[in-house]
Design a protein around this motif. Sequence first.
Motif, PDB file in Angstrom:
ATOM      1  N   ALA A  75       0.830  -1.206   0.000  1.00  0.00           N
ATOM      2  CA  ALA A  75       0.000   0.000   0.000  1.00  0.00           C
ATOM      3  C   ALA A  75       0.867   1.260   0.000  1.00  0.00           C
ATOM      4  O   ALA A  75       0.594   2.222  -0.723  1.00  0.00           O
ATOM      5  CB  ALA A  75      -0.933  -0.007   1.218  1.00  0.00           C
ATOM      6  N   LEU A  76       1.937   1.229   0.813  1.00  0.00           N
ATOM      7  CA  LEU A  76       2.845   2.387   0.844  1.00  0.00           C
ATOM      8  C   LEU A  76       3.550   2.554  -0.502  1.00  0.00           C
ATOM      9  O   LEU A  76       3.729   3.667  -0.999  1.00  0.00           O
ATOM     10  CB  LEU A  76       3.896   2.218   1.958  1.00  0.00           C
ATOM     11  N   ALA A  77       3.935   1.439  -1.121  1.00  0.00           N
ATOM     12  CA  ALA A  77       4.654   1.491  -2.397  1.00  0.00           C
ATOM     13  C   ALA A  77       3.740   1.977  -3.518  1.00  0.00           C
ATOM     14  O   ALA A  77       4.181   2.685  -4.426  1.00  0.00           O
ATOM     15  CB  ALA A  77       5.220   0.112  -2.737  1.00  0.00           C
ATOM     16  N   GLU A  78       2.461   1.605  -3.431  1.00  0.00           N
ATOM     17  CA  GLU A  78       1.517   1.981  -4.493  1.00  0.00           C
ATOM     18  C   GLU A  78       1.393   3.490  -4.619  1.00  0.00           C
ATOM     19  O   GLU A  78       1.240   4.031  -5.717  1.00  0.00           O
ATOM     20  CB  GLU A  78       0.151   1.354  -4.221  1.00  0.00           C
ATOM     21  N   LYS A  79       1.483   4.175  -3.479  1.00  0.00           N
ATOM     22  CA  LYS A  79       1.396   5.644  -3.497  1.00  0.00           C
ATOM     23  C   LYS A  79       2.510   6.258  -4.330  1.00  0.00           C
ATOM     24  O   LYS A  79       2.382   7.358  -4.843  1.00  0.00           O
ATOM     25  CB  LYS A  79       1.518   6.191  -2.062  1.00  0.00           C
ATOM     26  N   GLU A  80       3.627   5.560  -4.417  1.00  0.00           N
ATOM     27  CA  GLU A  80       4.789   6.091  -5.142  1.00  0.00           C
ATOM     28  C   GLU A  80       4.671   5.865  -6.642  1.00  0.00           C
ATOM     29  O   GLU A  80       5.392   6.484  -7.423  1.00  0.00           O
ATOM     30  CB  GLU A  80       6.081   5.439  -4.633  1.00  0.00           C
ATOM     31  N   GLY A  81       3.816   4.939  -7.044  1.00  0.00           N
ATOM     32  CA  GLY A  81       3.565   4.725  -8.466  1.00  0.00           C
ATOM     33  C   GLY A  81       4.736   4.196  -9.278  1.00  0.00           C
ATOM     34  O   GLY A  81       4.847   4.494 -10.466  1.00  0.00           O
ATOM     35  N   LYS A  82       5.595   3.443  -8.641  1.00  0.00           N
ATOM     36  CA  LYS A  82       6.734   2.867  -9.387  1.00  0.00           C
ATOM     37  C   LYS A  82       6.862   1.379  -9.094  1.00  0.00           C
ATOM     38  O   LYS A  82       6.300   0.883  -8.122  1.00  0.00           O
ATOM     39  CB  LYS A  82       8.027   3.569  -8.978  1.00  0.00           C
ATOM     40  N   ASP A  83       7.621   0.679  -9.940  1.00  0.00           N
ATOM     41  CA  ASP A  83       7.868  -0.738  -9.673  1.00  0.00           C
ATOM     42  C   ASP A  83       8.660  -0.882  -8.376  1.00  0.00           C
ATOM     43  O   ASP A  83       9.473  -0.024  -8.035  1.00  0.00           O
ATOM     44  CB  ASP A  83       8.689  -1.373 -10.803  1.00  0.00           C
ATOM     45  N   MET A  84       8.417  -2.002  -7.683  1.00  0.00           N
ATOM     46  CA  MET A  84       9.103  -2.240  -6.422  1.00  0.00           C
ATOM     47  C   MET A  84      10.328  -3.119  -6.690  1.00  0.00           C
ATOM     48  O   MET A  84      10.207  -4.194  -7.281  1.00  0.00           O
ATOM     49  CB  MET A  84       8.118  -2.964  -5.500  1.00  0.00           C
ATOM     50  N   ALA A  85      11.493  -2.658  -6.255  1.00  0.00           N
ATOM     51  CA  ALA A  85      12.732  -3.415  -6.452  1.00  0.00           C
ATOM     52  C   ALA A  85      13.118  -4.095  -5.148  1.00  0.00           C
ATOM     53  O   ALA A  85      13.291  -3.437  -4.131  1.00  0.00           O
ATOM     54  CB  ALA A  85      13.858  -2.485  -6.892  1.00  0.00           C
ATOM     55  N   ILE A  86      13.218  -5.430  -5.189  1.00  0.00           N
ATOM     56  CA  ILE A  86      13.463  -6.182  -3.960  1.00  0.00           C
ATOM     57  C   ILE A  86      14.699  -7.062  -4.108  1.00  0.00           C
ATOM     58  O   ILE A  86      14.731  -7.954  -4.947  1.00  0.00           O
ATOM     59  CB  ILE A  86      12.227  -7.039  -3.618  1.00  0.00           C
ATOM     60  N   PRO A  87      15.731  -6.802  -3.305  1.00  0.00           N
ATOM     61  CA  PRO A  87      16.969  -7.585  -3.441  1.00  0.00           C
ATOM     62  C   PRO A  87      16.899  -8.963  -2.789  1.00  0.00           C
ATOM     63  O   PRO A  87      17.658  -9.846  -3.156  1.00  0.00           O
ATOM     64  CB  PRO A  87      18.006  -6.720  -2.729  1.00  0.00           C
ATOM     65  N   CYS A  88      16.004  -9.147  -1.809  1.00  0.00           N
ATOM     66  CA  CYS A  88      15.941 -10.422  -1.088  1.00  0.00           C
ATOM     67  C   CYS A  88      14.911 -11.323  -1.748  1.00  0.00           C
ATOM     68  O   CYS A  88      13.749 -10.951  -1.895  1.00  0.00           O
ATOM     69  CB  CYS A  88      15.581 -10.168   0.370  1.00  0.00           C
ATOM     70  N   SER A  89      15.327 -12.531  -2.123  1.00  0.00           N
ATOM     71  CA  SER A  89      14.413 -13.439  -2.804  1.00  0.00           C
ATOM     72  C   SER A  89      13.251 -13.853  -1.905  1.00  0.00           C
ATOM     73  O   SER A  89      12.148 -14.107  -2.381  1.00  0.00           O
ATOM     74  CB  SER A  89      15.159 -14.674  -3.286  1.00  0.00           C
ATOM     75  N   GLY A  90      13.508 -13.916  -0.594  1.00  0.00           N
ATOM     76  CA  GLY A  90      12.450 -14.277   0.343  1.00  0.00           C
ATOM     77  C   GLY A  90      11.358 -13.215   0.364  1.00  0.00           C
ATOM     78  O   GLY A  90      10.170 -13.515   0.207  1.00  0.00           O
ATOM     79  N   CYS A  91      11.760 -11.954   0.544  1.00  0.00           N
ATOM     80  CA  CYS A  91      10.790 -10.850   0.532  1.00  0.00           C
ATOM     81  C   CYS A  91      10.072 -10.822  -0.823  1.00  0.00           C
ATOM     82  O   CYS A  91       8.859 -10.655  -0.897  1.00  0.00           O
ATOM     83  CB  CYS A  91      11.465  -9.497   0.733  1.00  0.00           C
ATOM     84  N   TYR A  92      10.844 -10.981  -1.889  1.00  0.00           N
ATOM     85  CA  TYR A  92      10.296 -10.948  -3.250  1.00  0.00           C
ATOM     86  C   TYR A  92       9.134 -11.935  -3.387  1.00  0.00           C
ATOM     87  O   TYR A  92       8.061 -11.590  -3.886  1.00  0.00           O
ATOM     88  CB  TYR A  92      11.435 -11.278  -4.219  1.00  0.00           C
ATOM     89  N   THR A  93       9.336 -13.144  -2.902  1.00  0.00           N
ATOM     90  CA  THR A  93       8.280 -14.148  -3.011  1.00  0.00           C
ATOM     91  C   THR A  93       7.104 -13.846  -2.097  1.00  0.00           C
ATOM     92  O   THR A  93       5.948 -14.053  -2.467  1.00  0.00           O
ATOM     93  CB  THR A  93       8.855 -15.553  -2.754  1.00  0.00           C
ATOM     94  N   MET A  94       7.378 -13.322  -0.904  1.00  0.00           N
ATOM     95  CA  MET A  94       6.265 -12.983  -0.004  1.00  0.00           C
ATOM     96  C   MET A  94       5.356 -11.929  -0.636  1.00  0.00           C
ATOM     97  O   MET A  94       4.131 -12.018  -0.543  1.00  0.00           O
ATOM     98  CB  MET A  94       6.794 -12.467   1.345  1.00  0.00           C
ATOM     99  N   PHE A  95       5.947 -10.936  -1.284  1.00  0.00           N
ATOM    100  CA  PHE A  95       5.123  -9.894  -1.915  1.00  0.00           C
ATOM    101  C   PHE A  95       4.397 -10.408  -3.149  1.00  0.00           C
ATOM    102  O   PHE A  95       3.241 -10.083  -3.391  1.00  0.00           O
ATOM    103  CB  PHE A  95       5.978  -8.661  -2.263  1.00  0.00           C
ATOM    104  N   ARG A  96       5.088 -11.238  -3.938  1.00  0.00           N
ATOM    105  CA  ARG A  96       4.433 -11.815  -5.116  1.00  0.00           C
ATOM    106  C   ARG A  96       3.235 -12.650  -4.674  1.00  0.00           C
ATOM    107  O   ARG A  96       2.163 -12.614  -5.251  1.00  0.00           O
ATOM    108  CB  ARG A  96       5.402 -12.764  -5.838  1.00  0.00           C
ATOM    109  N   LYS A  97       3.466 -13.419  -3.610  1.00  0.00           N
ATOM    110  CA  LYS A  97       2.414 -14.314  -3.125  1.00  0.00           C
ATOM    111  C   LYS A  97       1.226 -13.522  -2.583  1.00  0.00           C
ATOM    112  O   LYS A  97       0.075 -13.874  -2.839  1.00  0.00           O
ATOM    113  CB  LYS A  97       3.004 -15.209  -2.024  1.00  0.00           C
ATOM    114  N   THR A  98       1.508 -12.448  -1.856  1.00  0.00           N
ATOM    115  CA  THR A  98       0.420 -11.621  -1.323  1.00  0.00           C
ATOM    116  C   THR A  98      -0.396 -11.036  -2.478  1.00  0.00           C
ATOM    117  O   THR A  98      -1.630 -11.111  -2.469  1.00  0.00           O
ATOM    118  CB  THR A  98       0.996 -10.487  -0.437  1.00  0.00           C
ATOM    119  N   ASN A  99       0.275 -10.483  -3.473  1.00  0.00           N
ATOM    120  CA  ASN A  99      -0.427  -9.956  -4.648  1.00  0.00           C
ATOM    121  C   ASN A  99      -1.313 -11.030  -5.272  1.00  0.00           C
ATOM    122  O   ASN A  99      -2.470 -10.790  -5.607  1.00  0.00           O
ATOM    123  CB  ASN A  99       0.586  -9.480  -5.699  1.00  0.00           C
TER     124      ASN A  99
END
Lengths: 289, 191
Positions: A65-89
Amino acid sequence: MMEYIYYPGCSLKATSKAYFESINTISAPLGVNFKELEDWNCCGASLYMGINEMNSFALCARNLALAEKEGKDMAIPCSGCYTMFRKTNQYLKDYPEIKEKIYKVLEEVGLSYNGNVKVRHLAEIIINDVGLEKISSLVKRRLEGLNVACYYGCLMVRPKGGVEDTENPKSLDRLVTALGANPVFFPAKVRCCGGTLVGLGEDIGLRMVRNLLICAKDNKADLMVVTCPLCHMNIDVYQPRVKKKFNLGFTMPILYFTQLMGIALGLDKNSLGFKSLIVPAEPVVSKYL
Amino acid sequence: MAGLDVLMERGVALDFIKEISTIPGGEEIVQCIQCGTCSGCCPASFMMDYTPRHLVAMIRAGLREEVLSSQAIWLCTSCYTCTYRCPMGIKITDIMYALKRIALRSGKYPRGLKVEKLSKEFVNMINRYGRNHEAELVFRFAMKNPFKSIKDIPLGWSLFSHGKLPLMPEKIKDVNKIKTMIQKAEEVGGL
């Protein structure tokens, strides 16, 4: 200058300082601005998911939600975080009942999320958006003769849904080639590093690390590059323990791909985080520094 | 569902597989053809008391207690290899997560597991700071079993001396917002 909303994740502020520093160092020369998401919170990682799923989705949703306000793609260096966000979406999209609940949770703290954030792995952004041609043109010291095992691990390629080939990804191999080095045959490239089992000292976790090291060594790798803080922790920090337990007759430096890029781009070696590696990289990389 | 006739003939109760298949992500479990792809590619299956294929067969056979008290579900590292390769599209990794949660809530989980203790410490940490504070997590976890942790002191020191364990926690600005969210998430429920 390309801009992204940068979600470093907890590890980059502590155990994987080397990743954090090297990303900071290479981003300007690459023409990328990684703008840190303000007041981000932990993604919950796999451990929280094993205890409570709704809380876990809620933690991710706040960041989205915080990232959406910025209107840009989210860059995630950690594969664990990356998957958690993909999964939530994905779950918010597939399950209206979860979406409804999570929206209520966000409302409670004055936030909303419309499901529009594009979640991307930082490695994928560097390889695809900056592009290998540009990277290759920026190389100051070609890493001629350096044999590199490219380790993708699990969560950069699985579950399916990212841009990378799931069974036999090649993007890191291509990146390493663009730097002038030689990616070796490495069939363990997407095998698991042991995840949280390694830190718990479970025998099975240490075996998984051993198998990766042996596979890389047998294929003549001088070093291994990784894209995930937990993989790095397991294969670098626990390497002395694995070496002792299984009588391995060698050590292998484990670098973040961003550190290797920093060397090839001729950037200041003191700002690439080499000091925080447990298995020293100098013996292998000093001739390129 | 594969094998349904056999189960019906033998009068096996379908409660457990129904419970799993109504969990988000668990729907496709009824499609399992017992091919063993999951067990074959699982990096941890050789150390498990029951392999993933075996667990699915047990879920289908209604062996709730045995499944929930198995060590196997706690050895899943969530690498998603099984989920990617399953020819029937079963999200085995997500089912493993769900089994952990059901085991914890029903109190059937095997006692003395390190990963379960670490997970609980981790959750408390996130609820407290909004972020993980690795130094404190390591310390709290070590204190669960101080004698066994003595051998880990050199490793802890090596992390610290390489600047990998800052002593002060990184907190988010308004930790109360995380607390409010967690409270609400627990209120709206879910597994």
